[in-house]
Design a protein around this motif. Structure first.
Motif, PDB file in Angstrom:
ATOM      1  N   TYR A  29       0.827  -1.213   0.000  1.00  0.00           N
ATOM      2  CA  TYR A  29       0.000   0.000   0.000  1.00  0.00           C
ATOM      3  C   TYR A  29       0.857   1.257   0.000  1.00  0.00           C
ATOM      4  N   ALA A  30       2.034   1.200   0.633  1.00  0.00           N
ATOM      5  CA  ALA A  30       2.945   2.344   0.571  1.00  0.00           C
ATOM      6  C   ALA A  30       3.401   2.579  -0.865  1.00  0.00           C
ATOM      7  N   ASN A  31       3.652   1.500  -1.600  1.00  0.00           N
ATOM      8  CA  ASN A  31       4.046   1.636  -3.012  1.00  0.00           C
ATOM      9  C   ASN A  31       2.920   2.243  -3.843  1.00  0.00           C
ATOM     10  N   TRP A  32       1.694   1.791  -3.595  1.00  0.00           N
ATOM     11  CA  TRP A  32       0.553   2.340  -4.327  1.00  0.00           C
ATOM     12  C   TRP A  32       0.338   3.814  -3.991  1.00  0.00           C
ATOM     13  N   ARG A  33       0.581   4.167  -2.740  1.00  0.00           N
ATOM     14  CA  ARG A  33       0.430   5.569  -2.362  1.00  0.00           C
ATOM     15  C   ARG A  33       1.436   6.440  -3.108  1.00  0.00           C
ATOM     16  N   TRP A  34       2.671   5.954  -3.273  1.00  0.00           N
ATOM     17  CA  TRP A  34       3.659   6.724  -4.011  1.00  0.00           C
ATOM     18  C   TRP A  34       3.353   6.753  -5.509  1.00  0.00           C
TER      19      TRP A  34
END
Length: 464
Positions: A29-34
């Protein structure tokens, strides 16, 4: 015996904010947020620099009352499209919230995006969470002054560039660059660059979670759009409790999978404990999911102690397939159907609209007058707008009464995305038409092969 002095107590109506130091979260989810950060900022910062037909591709020219959006030029008469766009955004919000909660807040909201950018700068300059906490507690030294100054300087540059880009959507950005170099900007340009820059700096740098908790109305009414089948970030109490630290004899201690490491709290940008249940402070960013999954990997437990799921799924132990099937419930289908219809109507109307507009304004100073040869004359002003990107020639016609004709020029040429007020005189022979008001029709058609025409009704007045 003297009476005891009354006890004085202080009641604070406002609790001071406790500083939150979010730990960096890594995972899906951190990757998707970026990904969302990059996409939104490439669009925001990049669109003003794109060119289309020799002009800025996206420009909201308030002075000329024209909105340029790539190949589309919108005029004040096209206000209906703005209304439809707002309706589409509202129904999209209803739909996404009913299905997946505060998905917009956690990944694409400008407050979330800029806070993520500002926190990245903060981590690069001041260090990790523990380093930032130590830095804030230590006295002011040269190192602390240097780090704090560098951080706020970078924040200020990002904020001012954001304000500059925002104004670049309303003033051609290449002209704005020249004005900035010579400090020749107008008062409103100065105001909006500084105001938008200050808002970005204050919201993303200082207020952060307070904007989501106290200023954003969405946090307050989101619960009215949730139901038991809405996907939310949820802690599985049945699996996780009772909580406790792991040891070699943990298997015999009847502890749940939660090792009470508080990582889910440390990564939360609003500082809540998701294990206490769904709270309005939760923005659905799923940072706690990434943190918990990494801990579960380390202790050898399955992932998903904190995950996106629904209340019904937890209560009834639904499978992912059952969750997806229950997602297609009546309210979601209704939202989807309405949204598809509105979007289809919006796009259909936008793509098929005629790039020519006509407004007829009758001269009310003279209702109708008799001129040479006994003819009756009315005067009108035709407001003709060419919304196309290329110049065109048009021919003006009038019909509706026998012998009706124009007195004067019948052709007009308009530049690209230009408008012109054309005064026209319309005459009929004596004895034609009924005394009083008579319905007539103006027609404007292109004569250069573009095959465009519009018609507009009007009234011809014959004196009694």
């Amino acid at each position: 015996m003297s009476e005891a002095a009354p006890k004085v107590s202080v009641i604070k109506m406002y609790a001071a904010r406790e500083e939150i130091y979010p730990r960096e979260a890594k995972g899906l989810y951190a990757n998707w947020r970026w990904v969302c950060v990059w996409l939104t900022q490439l669009v925001f910062y990049g669109f003003p620099w794109l060119s289309w037909n020799g002009r800025q591709a996206v420009l909201f020219d308030l002075g000329a009352r024209k909105f340029y959006i790539f190949g589309v030029v919108l005029w004040p008469q096209d206000f209906i499209y703005l209304a439809l766009l707002l309706i589409i955004c509202a129904y999209a919000l209803f739909l996404f919230t009913a299905v997946a909660g505060r998905l917009w807040c956690g990944f694409s909201c400008p407050q979330t995006v800029y806070t993520e950018i500002f926190m990245w700068v903060e981590r690069k300059i001041e260090g990790t969470r523990s380093a930032r906490m130590r830095l804030d507690k230590q006295p002011w030294t040269a190192e602390k002054v240097a780090k704090k100054s560098a951080k706020h300087l970078v924040w200020g540059v990002i904020a001012l560039w954001t304000g500059f880009t925002f104004v670049g959507y309303f003033t051609p950005i290449h002209e704005l660059v020249g004005e900035v170099k010579t400090l020749g900007m107008g008062p409103w340009e100065w105001f909006w660059i500084l105001f938008y820059g200050f808002a970005t700096y204050g919201n993303a740098g200082w207020m952060r979670e307070q904007v989501c908790k106290y200023m954003c109305p969405y946090a307050r009414f989101q619960s009215s759009m949730f139901d038991k089948d809405t996907l939310t970030v949820t802690y599985d109490k049945e699996r996780g409790d009772p909580r406790g630290a792991r040891s070699k004899s943990a298997a015999k201690s009847n502890l749940g999978d939660c090792i009470d490491c508080s990582m889910c709290v440390q990564v939360c940008p609003t500082g809540i404990d998701i294990r206490d249940g769904l709270q309005y402070d939760c923005i659905g960013c799923a940072a706690c999911v990434d943190a918990c999954d990494s801990v579960m990997d380390k202790v050898g437990s399955p992932r998903g102690l904190i995950r996106y799921t629904t209340e019904n799924a937890l209560k009834n132990h639904l499978t992912p397939q059952q969750i997806r099937r229950r997602a297609m419930r009546p309210r979601v289908l209704i939202y989807t159907a309405i949204l598809v219809l509105i979007v289809a109507g919006f796009l259909g109307s936008l793509l098929t609209r005629t790039p020519l507009k006509l407004d007829v304004i009758r001269d009310r100073g003279a209702m109708g007058r008799e001129v040479e040869d006994g003819m009756i004359e009315n005067v009108y002003r035709l407001q003709i707008m060419n919304t196309d990107e290329f110049p065109h020639k048009y021919k003006i016609k009038v019909s509706g009464i026998e012998s009706i004709a124009l007195a004067g020029a019948e052709e007009v040429e308009l530049p690209a995305t230009g408008s012109r007020a054309v005064p026209v005189r319309v005459r009929i022979s004596h004895g034609k038409g009924q005394p009083g008001s008579n319905k007539i029709m103006f027609e404007v058609e292109s004569t250069d092969g573009s095959d465009v025409e519009v018609k507009e009704k009007a009234v011809f007045f014959v004196p009694r």
